[in-house]
Design a protein around this motif. Structure first.
Motif, PDB file in Angstrom:
ATOM      1  N   UNK A   1      48.118  34.042  43.986  1.00 54.96           N
ATOM      2  CA  UNK A   1      48.515  34.765  45.203  1.00 54.96           C
ATOM      3  C   UNK A   1      49.236  36.065  44.858  1.00 54.96           C
ATOM      4  N   UNK A   2      50.069  36.034  43.820  1.00 58.23           N
ATOM      5  CA  UNK A   2      50.767  37.253  43.389  1.00 58.23           C
ATOM      6  C   UNK A   2      49.760  38.311  42.947  1.00 58.23           C
ATOM      7  N   UNK A   3      48.762  37.879  42.166  1.00 56.72           N
ATOM      8  CA  UNK A   3      47.712  38.810  41.735  1.00 56.72           C
ATOM      9  C   UNK A   3      46.884  39.277  42.926  1.00 56.72           C
ATOM     10  N   UNK A   4      46.653  38.374  43.866  1.00 54.02           N
ATOM     11  CA  UNK A   4      45.920  38.725  45.082  1.00 54.02           C
ATOM     12  C   UNK A   4      46.632  39.850  45.820  1.00 54.02           C
ATOM     13  N   UNK A   5      47.949  39.747  45.922  1.00 59.14           N
ATOM     14  CA  UNK A   5      48.716  40.781  46.600  1.00 59.14           C
ATOM     15  C   UNK A   5      48.763  42.082  45.825  1.00 59.14           C
ATOM     16  N   UNK A   6      49.063  41.973  44.527  1.00 60.65           N
ATOM     17  CA  UNK A   6      49.232  43.173  43.704  1.00 60.65           C
ATOM     18  C   UNK A   6      47.928  43.951  43.545  1.00 60.65           C
ATOM     19  N   UNK A   7      46.823  43.228  43.312  1.00 60.17           N
ATOM     20  CA  UNK A   7      45.543  43.896  43.034  1.00 60.17           C
ATOM     21  C   UNK A   7      44.676  44.014  44.282  1.00 60.17           C
ATOM     22  N   UNK A   8      44.394  42.881  44.926  1.00 55.46           N
ATOM     23  CA  UNK A   8      43.449  42.885  46.048  1.00 55.46           C
ATOM     24  C   UNK A   8      44.028  43.481  47.322  1.00 55.46           C
ATOM     25  N   UNK A   9      45.358  43.605  47.397  1.00 50.93           N
ATOM     26  CA  UNK A   9      45.977  44.288  48.542  1.00 50.93           C
ATOM     27  C   UNK A   9      46.584  45.621  48.116  1.00 50.93           C
ATOM     28  N   UNK A  10      47.406  45.607  47.071  1.00 52.89           N
ATOM     29  CA  UNK A  10      48.098  46.816  46.641  1.00 52.89           C
ATOM     30  C   UNK A  10      47.175  47.877  46.060  1.00 52.89           C
ATOM     31  N   UNK A  11      46.552  47.576  44.928  1.00 54.60           N
ATOM     32  CA  UNK A  11      45.661  48.546  44.281  1.00 54.60           C
ATOM     33  C   UNK A  11      44.469  48.846  45.175  1.00 54.60           C
ATOM     34  N   UNK A  12      43.962  47.822  45.850  1.00 56.67           N
ATOM     35  CA  UNK A  12      42.820  48.030  46.742  1.00 56.67           C
ATOM     36  C   UNK A  12      43.156  48.984  47.877  1.00 56.67           C
ATOM     37  N   UNK A  13      44.411  48.980  48.329  1.00 58.18           N
ATOM     38  CA  UNK A  13      44.824  49.890  49.399  1.00 58.18           C
ATOM     39  C   UNK A  13      44.679  51.344  48.965  1.00 58.18           C
ATOM     40  N   UNK A  14      45.013  51.625  47.709  1.00 59.70           N
ATOM     41  CA  UNK A  14      44.869  52.992  47.184  1.00 59.70           C
ATOM     42  C   UNK A  14      43.397  53.394  47.188  1.00 59.70           C
TER      43      UNK A  14
END
Length: 296
Positions: free
Chosen positions: A226-239
């Motif tokens: 879930x942490x990776x989901x947030x950091x990558x799939x939400x955070x980096x993906x947002x950029x």
């Protein structure tokens, strides 16, 4: 000069398509990750942890560029944060308790339809004839999926499917808000300031639950997922998404959801989720619809 302009445009188009495929892979894998995490955490905890993790990714930018924050854009950042990230994160996690990941990905492909509808109703966007036909076909495809009578399909007896449709509607508002009001700001900073406020709310929500008591050696893998989901799939993906929005268009950026069902279905199939003829039929109609929406 014309040749140079044409080359630049072509390069942007190629970059936009490559980033779109990367984004589809990232977001298409989100549903199965949430499904795996539900064995250890509640939907609220997964949604809150995901958004909080995404916000933490941008903490260095938030701190170092705090003096550049455009206060006049606050309402747009908040609207984008709630509609594009916080609410959908909870809704998708909750839907994952009753709807399999491949079908969540399929229903999520309604997003471009809502982008057009919201754009026409609230942002003075013009819908062309082919786009209108595409809208109708897209909704027919969605209804086919919702009416699917298979064991793991969707029906009106399963209201959890409507949570995914509601999330797609929220994405429709978010894409138009971001495209109209935040397109001139650096995509990294747009992502940072959009996620900043909602990440704080997500953190407060998370720690008011029994989250800490659930963290142990057995739940470590779901926690990290879930942490990776947030950091990558939400955070980096947002950029990536905000950058696509700036070099292309709102409808093109939302086209990522055309590819998400394919990714989600493939991953779901590999994980043992059944796929019926109804699913293929509904998805095919949706894809024809979204093709017409993007038709020149």
């Amino acid at each position: 000069m014309n040749t140079s302009t044409t080359t630049t445009t072509q390069n942007k188009t190629i970059i936009a398509w490559l980033l779109l495929c990367l984004l589809a892979t990232m977001w298409g894998s989100s549903f199965i990750i949430m499904k795996k995490a539900l064995v250890a955490f509640t939907p609220v905890q997964i949604g809150a942890l995901r958004i909080m993790s995404a916000g933490l990714v941008f903490l260095p930018w938030i701190i170092s560029r705090r003096k550049e924050y455009p206060k006049e854009k606050t309402r747009y950042f908040l609207a984008s944060g709630f509609l594009g990230y916080l609410f959908p994160a909870f809704l998708f996690a909750l839907a994952g308790t009753r709807v399999n990941s491949s079908l969540i990905g399929a229903l999520n492909s309604c997003t471009p339809l809502f982008v057009l509808m919201v754009g026409a109703l609230f942002f003075q966007q013009i819908i062309k004839r082919w786009q209108a036909i595409g809208l109708v076909l897209g909704f027919i495809g969605s209804i086919v999926l919702i009416l699917s009578a298979s064991k793991d399909g969707l029906s009106f007896n399963n209201p959890y499917a409507l949570l995914v449709v509601l999330s797609a509607l929220m994405y429709g508002f978010n894409v138009n808000i971001t495209g109209k009001h935040l397109s001139t700001i650096n995509p990294v900073l747009v992502s940072a300031w959009t996620l900043c406020g909602v990440a704080i709310l997500a953190g407060i929500t998370l720690f008011t639950t029994d989250f800490l008591s659930r963290v142990n050696i057995q739940t470590l893998t779901p926690l990290l997922l879930v942490i990776l989901l947030g950091a990558i799939n939400s955070g980096i993906a947002a950029i990536i998404f905000n950058y696509i929005l700036q070099i292309a268009s709102p409808v093109f950026a939302s086209s990522v959801t055309y590819l998400i069902p394919v990714v989600a279905t493939m991953i779901g199939f590999l994980d043992g989720e059944p796929i019926s003829l109804y699913h293929y039929f509904g998805m095919s109609i949706i894809l024809v619809g979204v093709y017409l929406i993007n038709k020149k």
